[in-house]
Design a protein around this motif. Structure first.
Motif, PDB file in Angstrom:
ATOM      1  N   ASP A   2       0.829  -1.206   0.000  1.00  0.00           N
ATOM      2  CA  ASP A   2       0.000   0.000   0.000  1.00  0.00           C
ATOM      3  C   ASP A   2       0.864   1.257   0.000  1.00  0.00           C
ATOM      4  O   ASP A   2       0.537   2.240  -0.675  1.00  0.00           O
ATOM      5  N   ARG A   5       2.175   1.746  -3.535  1.00  0.00           N
ATOM      6  CA  ARG A   5       1.114   2.274  -4.399  1.00  0.00           C
ATOM      7  C   ARG A   5       0.854   3.755  -4.117  1.00  0.00           C
ATOM      8  O   ARG A   5       0.728   4.555  -5.039  1.00  0.00           O
ATOM      9  N   ASP A   6       0.795   4.109  -2.838  1.00  0.00           N
ATOM     10  CA  ASP A   6       0.567   5.508  -2.472  1.00  0.00           C
ATOM     11  C   ASP A   6       1.680   6.408  -3.006  1.00  0.00           C
ATOM     12  O   ASP A   6       1.411   7.492  -3.527  1.00  0.00           O
TER      13      ASP A   6
END
Length: 70
Positions: A2, A5-6
Motif C-alpha cells: 500500500d 502504491r501511495d
C-alpha cells in the motif's frame, strides 16, 4: 505494498508503471524467501540484480527499472 502504491500515485505515475513496480517488488520478495524488504540490505538487492543479469539475461534498463522499484 500500500505504501508503494501511495508513493507511485503521489508521483502521478501511470497505472502500468505502478503494476510493473509492484510486480518487480513481489519477485524480489519471493527471490529472498519472502522476507520483508525492510529486513534486507544492499547485498540482497545486488544479489537479485545479479540474478536478473546472469540467469534471466535482463537488460541494463530492466535492471535500472527494478532498482528504482525496490
Amino acid at each position: 505494498m500500500d505504501q508503494v502504491r501511495d508513493r507511485i500515485r503521489f508521483k502521478h505515475n501511470s497505472l502500468s508503471t505502478e503494476s510493473t513496480c509492484i510486480s518487480w517488488i513481489k519477485q524480489f520478495i519471493i527471490f529472498n524467501d519472502e522476507r520483508h524488504p525492510t529486513e534486507m540490505g544492499t547485498a540482497k538487492v545486488e544479489r537479485f540484480l545479479t540474478y536478473l543479469a546472469t540467469r534471466r539475461h535482463a537488460s541494463s534498463s530492466t535492471q535500472n527499472q527494478v532498482l528504482s522499484a525496490i
